[in-house]
Each structure stands twice: as C-alpha cells, then as structure tokens.
Design a protein around this motif. Sequence first.
Motif, PDB file in Angstrom:
ATOM      1  N   GLY B 112       0.744  -1.142   0.007  1.00  0.00           N
ATOM      2  CA  GLY B 112       0.295  -0.197  -0.083  1.00  0.00           C
ATOM      3  C   GLY B 112       0.982   1.273  -0.041  1.00  0.00           C
ATOM      4  O   GLY B 112       0.574   2.300  -0.549  1.00  0.00           O
ATOM      5  N   TYR B 113       1.912   1.117   0.627  1.00  0.00           N
ATOM      6  CA  TYR B 113       2.973   2.207   0.656  1.00  0.00           C
ATOM      7  C   TYR B 113       3.364   2.639  -0.828  1.00  0.00           C
ATOM      8  O   TYR B 113       3.402   3.798  -1.043  1.00  0.00           O
ATOM      9  N   ASP B 210      -7.667   7.468   0.166  1.00  0.00           N
ATOM     10  CA  ASP B 210      -6.929   6.275   0.481  1.00  0.00           C
ATOM     11  C   ASP B 210      -7.757   5.438   1.619  1.00  0.00           C
ATOM     12  O   ASP B 210      -8.003   6.008   2.834  1.00  0.00           O
ATOM     13  N   HIS B 213      -7.657   2.140   5.787  1.00  0.00           N
ATOM     14  CA  HIS B 213      -8.327   1.494   7.085  1.00  0.00           C
ATOM     15  C   HIS B 213      -9.633   1.439   6.912  1.00  0.00           C
ATOM     16  O   HIS B 213     -10.531   1.249   7.960  1.00  0.00           O
ATOM     17  N   THR B 243      -4.892  -1.084   0.564  1.00  0.00           N
ATOM     18  CA  THR B 243      -3.804  -1.891   0.899  1.00  0.00           C
ATOM     19  C   THR B 243      -4.372  -3.275   0.971  1.00  0.00           C
ATOM     20  O   THR B 243      -5.558  -3.450   1.506  1.00  0.00           O
ATOM     21  N   SER B 245      -3.121  -5.372   3.157  1.00  0.00           N
ATOM     22  CA  SER B 245      -2.408  -5.593   4.528  1.00  0.00           C
ATOM     23  C   SER B 245      -3.355  -5.391   5.790  1.00  0.00           C
ATOM     24  O   SER B 245      -2.696  -5.515   6.816  1.00  0.00           O
ATOM     25  N   LYS B 246      -4.531  -4.980   5.620  1.00  0.00           N
ATOM     26  CA  LYS B 246      -5.387  -4.555   7.040  1.00  0.00           C
ATOM     27  C   LYS B 246      -6.440  -5.682   6.650  1.00  0.00           C
ATOM     28  O   LYS B 246      -6.472  -6.823   7.195  1.00  0.00           O
ATOM     29  N   GLY B 431       4.097   1.580  10.597  1.00  0.00           N
ATOM     30  CA  GLY B 431       3.358   1.457   9.476  1.00  0.00           C
ATOM     31  C   GLY B 431       1.909   1.448   9.668  1.00  0.00           C
ATOM     32  O   GLY B 431       0.920   0.918   8.751  1.00  0.00           O
TER      33      GLY B 431
HETATM   34  C1  LIG Z   1      -3.487   5.518   5.232  1.00  0.00           C
HETATM   35  C2  LIG Z   1      -2.415   4.468   5.167  1.00  0.00           C
HETATM   36  N1  LIG Z   1      -2.011   4.263   3.701  1.00  0.00           N
HETATM   37  C3  LIG Z   1      -1.116   3.256   3.232  1.00  0.00           C
HETATM   38  C4  LIG Z   1      -0.625   2.458   4.283  1.00  0.00           C
HETATM   39  C5  LIG Z   1       0.418   1.609   3.421  1.00  0.00           C
HETATM   40  O1  LIG Z   1      -0.144   0.280   3.572  1.00  0.00           O
HETATM   41  P1  LIG Z   1       0.777  -0.976   3.505  1.00  0.00           P
HETATM   42  O2  LIG Z   1       1.128  -1.570   4.780  1.00  0.00           O
HETATM   43  O3  LIG Z   1       0.365  -2.000   2.538  1.00  0.00           O
HETATM   44  O4  LIG Z   1       2.317  -0.586   2.859  1.00  0.00           O
HETATM   45  C6  LIG Z   1      -0.899   2.549   5.594  1.00  0.00           C
HETATM   46  C7  LIG Z   1      -0.640   1.569   6.686  1.00  0.00           C
HETATM   47  O5  LIG Z   1       0.351   1.065   6.737  1.00  0.00           O
HETATM   48  C8  LIG Z   1      -1.819   3.671   5.821  1.00  0.00           C
HETATM   49  O6  LIG Z   1      -2.283   3.712   7.248  1.00  0.00           O
END
Ligand SMILES: Cc1ncc(COP(=O)(O)O)c(C=O)c1O
Lengths: 83, 432
Positions: B112-113, B210, B213, B243, B245-246, B431
């Motif tokens: 997601g980053y 974005d 969450h 992302t 990842s959540k 993160g």
């Molecule tokens: C608002 C937001 N955007 C992007 C990310 C990045 O996601 P990732 O963990 O998949 O890199 C996060 C959390 O890590 C986030 O809180």
Amino acid sequence: MTESFNKTQAEIIQGLREIVPASVTMTGETRIVTDLHLDSLAVMDFIMSLEDRFEIVIPLDRVSDVETLADLAKVVDQLRARD
Amino acid sequence: MSILSKFDPLRETYDRLRAVGQNPFEMVFDEMLSPTEGMHRGKKTILLGTNNYLGLTFDSECIEESVQVLRRNGTGTTGSRIANGSYGAHRKLELELAKYFQRRHCMVFSTGYQANLGMLSTLAGKGDYLLLDSDSHASIYDGARLGHAEVVRFRHNDPEDLHKRLNRLKDMPGSKLIVVEGIYSMLGDAAPLREIAQVKRETGAYLMVDEAHSLGVLGEHGRGLAEQAGPETEAAVDFVVGTFSKSLGSVGGFCVSNIDDFDVLRVACRPYMFTASLPPSVMASTVTALRRLQEAPELRTKLHANANRLYQGLRERGFTVGPQPSPIVSVALKDSQLAVEFWNRLLEGGLYLNLALPPATPTASPLLRSSVSAAHSFEQIDRALQLFEMIGRQLGVLAPVPALPETRRAATHKGLAFPANTDLGLVANAGV
Ligand SMILES: Cc1ncc(COP(=O)(O)O)c(C=O)c1O
C-alpha cells in the motif's frame, strides 16, 4: 534588502511572538528550528498560519531549505510578489 | 563522526524507551495463535493493534487457496511485471478489485505504501498541485516528496480550509489533486467526504481517497468511506487507493479508477515498474479474502459492535478517546513517559497494542492505539477495558472516582483536533 522584505520579516516575527517566549530575541539570523526550539509540528502550523496571513500558498518544497527567519521572509516575499 | 551520527537524538530516545521495560518498537512474537492472540515471551497475549479488521489472516479458505497456488506457481515472481511479465493471478486480482469497486481500471502494487508512492508521484507532475490533509499517512507525504508537483497542506478534515487554498491557486495552470483518507490511522476519524467532494466539484480538482483503514470496514458492501458517503460522492472520487495488509489480511496495494487512459501509468509509474510483483500465493489469498469480505457482511457487523464496545467503554471510564467511534480506538495520554509506562503494564497484563509517540501523532499527546477486529470476542474486549481501568487508576490517569462529568469530557476531546506533523516518528508496529 527591499522595503517589502523588511516588512514581511517584521510581520513573520510578530506572528512568531504568539508561540515564542517574550524573552527570546528574534532577528533575520535567528534559526527557526535550532534557536527557537520549535518542533516540526509547530513549524508546519506556523507556515499554514503565514499562508493565511499573507493569502498565499507556500508549497512544502519551498520551505525545505529554509533555516533562518530571513530565509523564510525571502520565500514569503517572493511568493507574495507572484500575485 | 559516523555517518549515523545525525541519528544520535533518535537513538537516545530509543535507549530511554528500553530503560522503561520492553521497547515497544522491538516487539518479537514467538508465535501467532490466531488473528487475536500471539505468544510473547512464553505468554498468551491479546493482540489489539494489528489492523486485522476482519480477522481474515487465519481464514481457512484463504489459507487453502494460497497453499494450492503456492504449490502450483512457486514462491515468488522474481521480478517486475514489466520485465518478467504478469501471471494470470495479477490480472485476476485486478479484475476482481475493479469489479468490486465498480470501476473500469485497477493496478496492483507490492504494498500500500508503494501504491501511494506510485500514484501521487506519477499523477501529479511538474506544475501540478497536490493538496494533502495535514494528518496524512507517511506514504502520502513520501509520494508527494518523490514527485515534482507543488505540495500544499490543508487543515485536517477542514473542507473550508481546503476550499480557501484551492481558491488561492485558481489562476495557476496545472492539475490539482486532493488526497484524503477514509479513516485516519491515528485517531480513527473519517474524512468529511461529501463536503470535500463538493469542494472538488466547485474547483475542478481531482480527488483521491486512501481507503487503507476503511476497505471492508465502511459502506454497505465494504467499499469504504466513498461508498458510505453515497453514490454521488463515490462518483466524485477519481482514484481509490488501498492496501491488502489490513482487512484483507495479506500484503500489497492497489489503485482503482474510471479515468480514461489509466493503463499508461503501467509504463510511467516507477514504484510499479521497478520492483518485484506480488507472489502468486499472496494474490490468491487476497482474491479469496475479497470474496469472503463480500460474502460475510456479518464480519463488519461484529467489527463495529466490538469497536463500539471498546470506544464507549474507554470513554465511560473517563479516558480521552478520538472524536468518533471506529475500529481504530486511541487513548490520548499526557506525556510520553506515562504512555510508555502504561503500554508496558498493558503488555505485562497480556494485552498488546500500538504506542504512538509525538511527532508521529497528530497532536502533542502520545497515543495508545488499538485496532479492533471482527475476530475479537466480547470477553477479549472486556479484558482490555478491565486492564485499561486498572492501570489507569494505578498511574493516576483516572481519578479514584470513575467517569468525568460530561462537559469536561467534551472539552478534553476537542483537544485532539490539532493539525499534524510530517515526520517519520515513532510508531510501534510501524506502518499504521
Ligand atoms: C493510510 C495508510 N495508507 C497506506 C498504508 C500503507 O499500507 P501498506 O502497509 O500496505 O504498505 C497505511 C498503513 O500501513 C496507511 O495507514
């Protein structure tokens, strides 16, 4: 130094008076982070308040090299002239 | 003088943390037992800071699908999609996401980053403007730094302030892209998206949300804040990033959009082009999780029931919580020393959550940040509340008499609404 620059610098110092103790002297050479002990949060908020005071937009990259109050006044003065 | 000397102040901060007890930024779990429990130093610990909103990390269908694809397609792609080509799984994942979001296009990133890094730096080029909420996540600030657009911040969740700034830019040529988050990761507050979409329409800007969450968390079908805000607002959102990842319990990121010529980004967006693509097994569990998210709306119901129980419970006990109930529930404390001590005692009591210290927090207050999962039981939430209350009294955070009067409590809440910082700060479970 032009008149508008001097005026801008004076206004910036005046604005900073609200967050900096009265005992601290501020001149063009004063370094914003090191001498005034402002953290990044306070600096960013102050930049936003300058944007409102002067009705301008100060893009983040324009302040990344700013160290002293004179540096900041120069940037603000240039941006004001753009309008 | 070492090349690392510039980090001396940061190192000193970490050293001080170690002196208090367990360093919150060096947690090692011996084993994960479930989405809500792990073993830490031989002790069963409740996990209340994992962003595992739907608890899908241990979903049997996701695991099964992932294992099968792992055996069939191997452990990794060993390269980027530009150089090594895409697997069927990449296309399938993109199609499924596009269909779910009802958009024509989708691009999948390795995190997601990177999705934020890629989209922000590529969409907004030289002469364009990025308008960022001042509480934006580090990945948004970093994406802005990587690109060549002018970066302007507006006050957190303040559509009027945004409007004012866009007005100042109205004679400037160049595209303007507004970036907001569905749910902000530190305090759990949502963006006022309808009002922001209105500003976007009035000023001719583009809008990106974005939903890191809020995917799987908000909206009837879980599409996030944009869906919850209604069809007109959702249609005004030009780009959704997010992302895996959540709520989807794996790793990776994405962007969906209806904009024409979206696919040109595949050969322009460097954080997409110059990094290895996701392993097929990760994509397999992600596609399955996306299906589970749609099949099981009861997970969302349970998630919100848990979130409300924790939020209201902490609030009633007199803690200073964020401005609205959400699966992210943060308690603000007076100073960092107190926060570190509180965090250590929670851990000793068998509860793990995130510690966020200024300047990584939106205000000068350190935060004990929880993220609730649908997989938590009410017993686990109640245990957390019990520990919070006990330690709150031990450390004098809570007065001996429970519950603050209503007016005073309202005043303390208002104190959380400061604008934020741009530093990479100290966040346990880095993160969030
Ligand atoms: C608002 C937001 N955007 C992007 C990310 C990045 O996601 P990732 O963990 O998949 O890199 C996060 C959390 O890590 C986030 O809180």
